[in-house]
Design a protein around this motif. Structure first.
Motif, short mmCIF file in Angstrom:
data_model
loop_
_atom_site.label_atom_id
_atom_site.label_comp_id
_atom_site.label_asym_id
_atom_site.label_seq_id
_atom_site.Cartn_x
_atom_site.Cartn_y
_atom_site.Cartn_z
N LEU A 1 -39.82 15.26 4.56
CA LEU A 1 -40.97 14.50 4.04
C LEU A 1 -41.08 14.74 2.54
CD1 LEU A 1 -44.19 14.74 6.27
CD2 LEU A 1 -42.65 12.83 5.94
N ARG A 2 -41.06 13.62 1.78
CA ARG A 2 -41.23 13.77 0.31
C ARG A 2 -42.62 13.27 -0.04
NH1 ARG A 2 -37.80 16.16 1.17
NH2 ARG A 2 -35.54 16.14 0.69
N TYR A 3 -43.52 14.17 -0.46
CA TYR A 3 -44.89 13.76 -0.81
C TYR A 3 -44.84 12.90 -2.08
CZ TYR A 3 -49.66 14.09 -2.59
OH TYR A 3 -50.90 13.79 -3.09
N ILE A 4 -45.55 11.73 -2.03
CA ILE A 4 -45.58 10.87 -3.24
C ILE A 4 -46.98 10.89 -3.86
CG2 ILE A 4 -45.30 8.51 -4.09
CD1 ILE A 4 -43.14 8.12 -1.98
N GLY A 5 -48.02 10.69 -3.01
CA GLY A 5 -49.37 10.70 -3.61
C GLY A 5 -50.44 10.45 -2.56
N PRO A 6 -51.73 10.55 -2.97
CA PRO A 6 -52.84 10.38 -2.02
C PRO A 6 -53.11 8.90 -1.74
CG PRO A 6 -53.72 10.81 -4.20
CD PRO A 6 -52.22 10.83 -4.34
N TYR B 1 -39.96 9.39 4.04
CA TYR B 1 -39.19 10.19 5.00
C TYR B 1 -37.72 9.98 4.65
CZ TYR B 1 -37.72 12.58 9.19
OH TYR B 1 -37.16 13.47 10.05
N ASP B 2 -37.11 11.00 4.07
CA ASP B 2 -35.82 10.82 3.43
C ASP B 2 -34.77 11.79 3.95
OD1 ASP B 2 -34.52 10.81 0.07
OD2 ASP B 2 -34.47 9.23 1.59
N PRO B 3 -34.38 11.68 5.24
CA PRO B 3 -33.44 12.65 5.82
C PRO B 3 -32.08 12.66 5.09
CG PRO B 3 -33.79 10.81 7.33
CD PRO B 3 -34.77 10.66 6.22
N LEU B 4 -31.69 11.50 4.51
CA LEU B 4 -30.39 11.47 3.81
C LEU B 4 -30.51 12.05 2.40
CD1 LEU B 4 -29.17 7.94 4.98
CD2 LEU B 4 -28.78 10.18 6.03
N GLY B 5 -31.77 12.27 1.95
CA GLY B 5 -31.96 12.90 0.65
C GLY B 5 -31.52 12.03 -0.52
N ASP B 6 -31.43 10.71 -0.30
CA ASP B 6 -30.97 9.84 -1.41
C ASP B 6 -32.02 8.78 -1.76
OD1 ASP B 6 -28.93 7.70 0.77
OD2 ASP B 6 -31.04 8.30 0.75
#
Ligand SMILES: CCS(=O)(=O)N1CC(CC#N)(n2cc(-c3nc(Nc4ccc(C(=O)OC(C)(C)C)cc4)nc4[nH]ccc34)cn2)C1
Length: 303
Positions: A16-21, A35-40
């Protein structure tokens, strides 16, 4: 690797990459994440609802909310995507589809110029269809208000936030709440204020308030709470506000018709605000009425 992006119903905290509220409430908050499981950075944007850790909010209400939203499958209700366990905090988060246009309030304030009555009626019919579906599942929403309606696109709105939603028992027509908590009484039917009784008919009362908010473009100066307090007199404090509100409603006072609101729409609001719950229309009557108004407007425009 997956040939297609399978939508997991289990989301792993580490991807999970937090972006903002996105929004905040009494017990919870909603965040935009990728949600970035591939990390790209090719992962999907999602809305993640978390419990406020320190608030007295309790896990069982949150679990009921998750149980509720995961059981709903309707174009006019925000979609459940899954849950995310964060082991460290032994807590869980609710993952939902991200609706890019945000809350109806902000959308109407910002786009007032290019949203006409036809589009307001389209939004009203979509909310009505969402509520008809909710009623068919024996749910009462209990917090139907423009602040809990989200905009998916220029022509689609969805009902969101099922934090106060309850199931009506099979042997009854209403749900009685034991702990009213911090209630939005200015959206509540009289019987919800005086007897803590909630039913499909009290949701219809709140739908009338949402119609009012739609046709006043959620303008702050016409906010239901503001106009009710003006009528009651701002000097009132504490519990008497609720009793004063019920009294002016009993005496027949109602929110005034918003400027340029078509008379047939205002009379629909007044029908929803019948003091006696049995006299209020059902969501399917309301949907029929809205459909007729849209068709008549179309004929009128052609004529
Ligand atoms: C009540 C306790 S609560 O804390 O749980 N909580 C508040 C709640 C009220 C309701 N409904 N809420 C839901 C969302 C939400 N927002 C979104 N998208 C957006 C997109 C854009 C914006 C926005 O402002 O953009 C600009 C640039 C500032 C205009 C805001 C939200 N997508 C969602 N999908 C599922 C939920 C959800 C936000 N607030 C539910």
């Amino acid at each position: 690797n997956l040939s297609y992006q399978q939508e997991p119903s289990q989301y792993e905290e580490r991807h999970l990459r937090y972006i903002g509220p996105l929004g905040k409430g009494n017990f919870g908050s909603v965040e935009l994440c990728r949600y970035d499981p591939l990390g790209d950075n090719t992962g999907e944007l999602i809305a993640v609802k978390r419990l406020q850790p320190n608030k007295q909010s309790n896990m069982e209400d949150f679990q009921r909310e998750i149980q509720t939203i995961s059981s709903l499958h309707c174009d006019y209700i925000v979609k459940y995507r899954g849950i995310c366990y964060s082991m460290g905090r032994l807590s869980m988060s609710l993952v939902m589809e991200y609706l890019p246009y945000g809350s109806l309030i902000g959308y109407l304030e910002k786009n007032r110029q290019n949203v006409n009555n036809k589009r307001l009626l389209l939004f009203a019919s979509q909310i009505c269809k969402g509520m008809e579906y909710l009623q068919s599942m024996r749910y009462v929403h209990r917090d139907l208000a423009a602040r809990n309606i989200l905009v998916a696109s220029e022509t689609l709105v969805k009902i969101a936030d099922f934090g106060l939603t309850k199931i009506i028992p099979l042997d009854k027509e209403y749900y009685r709440v034991t702990h009213p908590g911090e209630s939005p009484i200015f959206w509540y039917a009289p019987e919800s204020i005086t007897e803590s009784k909630f039913s499909h008919k009290s949701d219809v009362w709140s739908f009338g308030i949402v119609l009012y908010e739609l046709f006043s473009y959620c303008e702050h100066s016409r906010n239901p709470k503001r106009l009710c307090l003006q009528k009651i007199g701002n000097d009132m404090q504490g519990p008497s506000i609720a009793m004063h509100l019920v009294n002016i409603l009993k005496d027949g006072w109602r929110l005034p018709g918003p400027p340029h609101c078509p008379p047939r729409v205002y009379s629909m609001m007044l029908d929803c605000w019948a003091y006696s719950s049995e006299e209020r229309p059902t969501f399917s009557n309301l949907e029929e009425q809205i459909k007729t108004i849209i068709q008549d407007d179309r004929e009128g425009a052609k004529g």
